[in-house]
Design an enzyme around this catalytic site. Structure first.
Site, PDB file in Angstrom:
ATOM      1  N   GLU A 240     -12.655   6.414  -0.916  1.00 27.28           N
ATOM      2  CA  GLU A 240     -13.437   6.190  -2.147  1.00 27.28           C
ATOM      3  C   GLU A 240     -13.368   4.700  -2.443  1.00 27.28           C
ATOM      4  O   GLU A 240     -12.323   4.193  -2.838  1.00 27.28           O
ATOM      5  CB  GLU A 240     -12.843   6.990  -3.315  1.00 27.28           C
ATOM      6  CG  GLU A 240     -12.932   8.487  -3.159  1.00 27.28           C
ATOM      7  CD  GLU A 240     -14.346   9.020  -3.303  1.00 27.28           C
ATOM      8  OE1 GLU A 240     -15.275   8.236  -3.595  1.00 27.28           O
ATOM      9  OE2 GLU A 240     -14.529  10.231  -3.119  1.00 27.28           O
ATOM     10  N   CYS A 274     -14.980   1.973 -10.709  1.00 23.87           N
ATOM     11  CA  CYS A 274     -15.714   1.850  -9.444  1.00 23.87           C
ATOM     12  C   CYS A 274     -17.190   2.125  -9.649  1.00 23.87           C
ATOM     13  O   CYS A 274     -18.046   1.444  -9.089  1.00 23.87           O
ATOM     14  CB  CYS A 274     -15.134   2.814  -8.418  1.00 23.87           C
ATOM     15  SG  CYS A 274     -15.003   4.503  -9.031  1.00 23.87           S
TER      16      CYS A 274
HETATM   17  P1  NAD Z   1      -7.213  -2.493  -3.170  1.00 25.13           P
HETATM   18  O1  NAD Z   1      -8.043  -2.058  -2.013  1.00 25.13           O
HETATM   19  O2  NAD Z   1      -6.770  -3.884  -3.246  1.00 25.13           O
HETATM   20  O3  NAD Z   1      -5.883  -1.619  -3.275  1.00 25.13           O
HETATM   21  C1  NAD Z   1      -5.920  -0.211  -3.347  1.00 25.13           C
HETATM   22  C2  NAD Z   1      -4.602   0.341  -2.837  1.00 25.13           C
HETATM   23  O4  NAD Z   1      -4.498   0.086  -1.446  1.00 25.13           O
HETATM   24  C3  NAD Z   1      -3.354  -0.257  -3.473  1.00 25.13           C
HETATM   25  O5  NAD Z   1      -2.407   0.773  -3.662  1.00 25.13           O
HETATM   26  C4  NAD Z   1      -2.870  -1.245  -2.413  1.00 25.13           C
HETATM   27  O6  NAD Z   1      -1.505  -1.516  -2.466  1.00 25.13           O
HETATM   28  C5  NAD Z   1      -3.240  -0.502  -1.149  1.00 25.13           C
HETATM   29  N1  NAD Z   1      -3.423  -1.353   0.040  1.00 25.13           N
HETATM   30  C6  NAD Z   1      -3.767  -2.660   0.101  1.00 25.13           C
HETATM   31  N2  NAD Z   1      -3.894  -3.053   1.374  1.00 25.13           N
HETATM   32  C7  NAD Z   1      -3.652  -1.971   2.158  1.00 25.13           C
HETATM   33  C8  NAD Z   1      -3.674  -1.728   3.551  1.00 25.13           C
HETATM   34  N3  NAD Z   1      -3.982  -2.685   4.428  1.00 25.13           N
HETATM   35  N4  NAD Z   1      -3.395  -0.485   3.996  1.00 25.13           N
HETATM   36  C9  NAD Z   1      -3.134   0.513   3.129  1.00 25.13           C
HETATM   37  N5  NAD Z   1      -3.086   0.348   1.785  1.00 25.13           N
HETATM   38  C10 NAD Z   1      -3.349  -0.875   1.303  1.00 25.13           C
HETATM   39  O7  NAD Z   1      -8.057  -2.059  -4.442  1.00 25.13           O
HETATM   40  P2  NAD Z   1      -7.730  -2.339  -5.974  1.00 25.13           P
HETATM   41  O8  NAD Z   1      -7.987  -3.781  -6.243  1.00 25.13           O
HETATM   42  O9  NAD Z   1      -6.411  -1.761  -6.321  1.00 25.13           O
HETATM   43  O10 NAD Z   1      -8.840  -1.445  -6.701  1.00 25.13           O
HETATM   44  C11 NAD Z   1     -10.098  -1.904  -7.059  1.00 25.13           C
HETATM   45  C12 NAD Z   1     -11.138  -1.395  -6.089  1.00 25.13           C
HETATM   46  O11 NAD Z   1     -11.061   0.035  -6.008  1.00 25.13           O
HETATM   47  C13 NAD Z   1     -12.545  -1.699  -6.521  1.00 25.13           C
HETATM   48  O12 NAD Z   1     -13.297  -2.147  -5.423  1.00 25.13           O
HETATM   49  C14 NAD Z   1     -13.068  -0.357  -7.005  1.00 25.13           C
HETATM   50  O13 NAD Z   1     -14.478  -0.221  -6.945  1.00 25.13           O
HETATM   51  C15 NAD Z   1     -12.374   0.577  -6.088  1.00 25.13           C
HETATM   52  N6  NAD Z   1     -12.324   1.916  -6.656  1.00 25.13           N
HETATM   53  C16 NAD Z   1     -13.083   2.914  -6.098  1.00 25.13           C
HETATM   54  C17 NAD Z   1     -13.107   4.184  -6.666  1.00 25.13           C
HETATM   55  C18 NAD Z   1     -13.929   5.310  -6.094  1.00 25.13           C
HETATM   56  O14 NAD Z   1     -13.689   6.467  -6.440  1.00 25.13           O
HETATM   57  N7  NAD Z   1     -14.904   5.048  -5.237  1.00 25.13           N
HETATM   58  C19 NAD Z   1     -12.351   4.426  -7.808  1.00 25.13           C
HETATM   59  C20 NAD Z   1     -11.607   3.393  -8.359  1.00 25.13           C
HETATM   60  C21 NAD Z   1     -11.592   2.140  -7.762  1.00 25.13           C
END
Ligand code: NAD
Length: 468
Positions: A240, A274
């Protein structure tokens, strides 16, 4: 050391190291969170794997466990909401509401069925299609809705018979750690393990040999890394990811009538959603009036510390996001955008950015082309409806979108042309436990919620019985 503990094998586990958690309303570290080691993650995986062997066997027991979890969350929502408010920044009422929403989701998921479909039953044989659990699910969540997004994973994964190891964002680890703690007596040991740490811990999870399914919510950039990490082991995954949702106002829309709903469709959770509205397309004849209607809402909204009375919008959650929104808005202003209101960070401590409405912007400006994920909304003008739809679709994102009109039927016809997972009519951000939510294109793979989301935590097994 941290006051919070990991949940591994149903027990509180302390970590030798910790990392600071910042209150975004002040910008200062207010407490520490445990830094899970590789060995502790291995222990969580081992426990989840062991628990899976019995958890998968009794569907009625799992269903009851989900209902019990819902009850615990209802009871503890006021207390747990305080933790979420402090680490995420959102208004206290919304933080508590997120836990109540989580209990609704658990209750609803408990009512879902995993039916056995019979595709043949005659003298020759009987062919049944079953849905089997996958095993250990590695769940990874972002910082905008730490609890509800975790529950969209945990509830269906558990009902289907899987066990879970979940890692929240390092910006908001505490509420999920507290969730794990609250459920230690409700779920059998190993069924739900909660670990916290940085991005590195996420990588360990996605590449861990015990994990059979990754359920990830976060940015598109990270989602691509997760997919690459899952590939060598052919792990199942649901992603997501980010969005750049368009709202298209058809020419008949009276700006004053829709301004409140449009505003909250974009600014809910300080724009850190998101599927928030991130671009608004307005017919040129209504452009000036729509700009003014939205700007008046933005000027009057109350922004502040989530614990303060009457606050409607909190700060941005973290410095990285604060800097990003600041940069995108500055670049738009430098490129000639008209600032109707806001346009800059708020003076003083914390990651507050003034609610911002930008006019005279178009494609080619970063805040239009990229996901801003903050309280700044670009308003674009169009001449023909087909042109607005083409421009709304001219992005690699495809999470959701909306079309607004006094003629809902006409709007629905237009909405069907949006290339996205959810298309709303005369509303935005309406999330339902029983409807699938997911993204087209770079906004994701797979869906969450409803029986579609539940099936994502299963694999089909055809049972073919020869009666001859
Ligand atoms: P992010 O991708 O930076 O981090 C998300 C999670 O992934 C965190 O727990 C982080 O520690 C982990 N992570 C980071 N690098 C990783 C890797 N290489 N391997 C595995 N895990 C890793 O995102 P964010 O800044 O926390 O969240 C914001 C983003 O999330 C926005 O782009 C938003 O649109 C999206 N989002 C999407 C939805 C949806 O349902 N489509 C919902 C909420 C947020």
């Amino acid at each position: 050391m941290s006051d919070f503990t990991l949940t591994i094998d149903g027990k509180a586990v302390a970590a030798a190291d910790s990392f600071g958690v910042i209150n975004p309303s002040t910008g200062a570290v207010f407490t520490q969170a445990p830094e899970c080691t590789k060995a502790q993650l291995d222990a969580a995986m081992e426990s989840a794997d062991l628990a899976y062997r019995s958890w998968r066997l009794d569907e009625a027991k799992r269903r009851q466990a989900l209902r019990d979890v819902a009850e615990v969350l209802r009871q503890k929502a006021p207390e747990l909401g305080q933790i979420l408010c402090q680490e995420q920044g959102k208004p206290l009422e919304k933080a508590i509401g997120e836990f109540f929403g989580a209990s609704v989701w658990f209750d609803y998921t408990a009512s879902l069925e995993l039916p056995v479909e019979v595709v043949q039953d005659d003298d020759e044989g009987r062919v049944e299609v079953h849905r089997r659990p996958l095993g250990v699910v590695g769940a990874i969540t972002p910082w905008n809705f730490p609890i509800i997004l975790a529950v969209w994973k945990i509830a269906p994964a558990l009902l289907a018979g899987n066990t879970v190891v979940i890692k929240p964002s390092p910006y908001t680890p505490l509420s999920t750690l507290a969730l794990g703690e609250a459920l230690r007596d409700t779920l059998p040991p190993g069924v739900l393990n909660v670990v916290s740490g940085g991005d590195e811990l996420g990588k360990w999870i996605t590449s861990h040999p015990t994990v059979r399914k990754i359920s990830f919510t976060g940015s598109t950039a990270t989602g691509k890394h997760v997919a690459a990490s899952a590939a060598p082991d052919l792990k199942r995954m649901t992603l997501e990811l980010g969005g750049n949702d368009a709202a298209i106002l058809l020419p008949d829309v009276d700006p004053e009538t829709v301004a409140d709903d449009l505003f909250w469709g974009a600014f809910e959770n300080t724009g850190q959603v998101c599927s928030a509205i991130k671009r608004v397309f307005v017919h040129e004849d209504r452009y000036a009036a729509t700009l003014e209607a939205l700007a008046s809402r933005a000027r009057n909204v109350k922004m502040g510390d989530g614990f303060a009375e009457g606050v409607e919008l909190g700060p941005l959650n973290n410095k990285m996001q604060f800097d990003r929104v600041t940069e995108l808005v500055s670049a738009a202003i430098d490129g000639g955008a008209r600032v109707m209101t806001g346009g800059a960070p708020r003076e003083g401590e914390g990651y507050f950015f003034e609610p911002t409405i930008l006019g005279d912007v178009a494609e080619g400006v970063r805040i239009v082309d990229e996901e801003q994920f903050g309280p700044a909304l670009p308003i674009l003008s169009y001449r023909e409806v087909d042109e607005a739809v083409d421009r709304a679709n001219a992005t690699m994102y495809g999470l959701s979108g909306s079309v607004w009109s006094s003629d809902a039927q006409r709007a629905a016809e237009v909405a069907r042309h949006l290339e996205c997972g959810t298309a709303w009519v005369n509303q935005h951000l309406k999330m339902l436990p029983n409807a699938p939510f997911g993204g087209a294109k770079w906004s994701g793979i797979g869906v969450e919620n409803g029986h579609w989301g539940l099936y994502g935590f299963t694999e089909t097994q055809t049972l073919n019985i020869n009666k001859g």
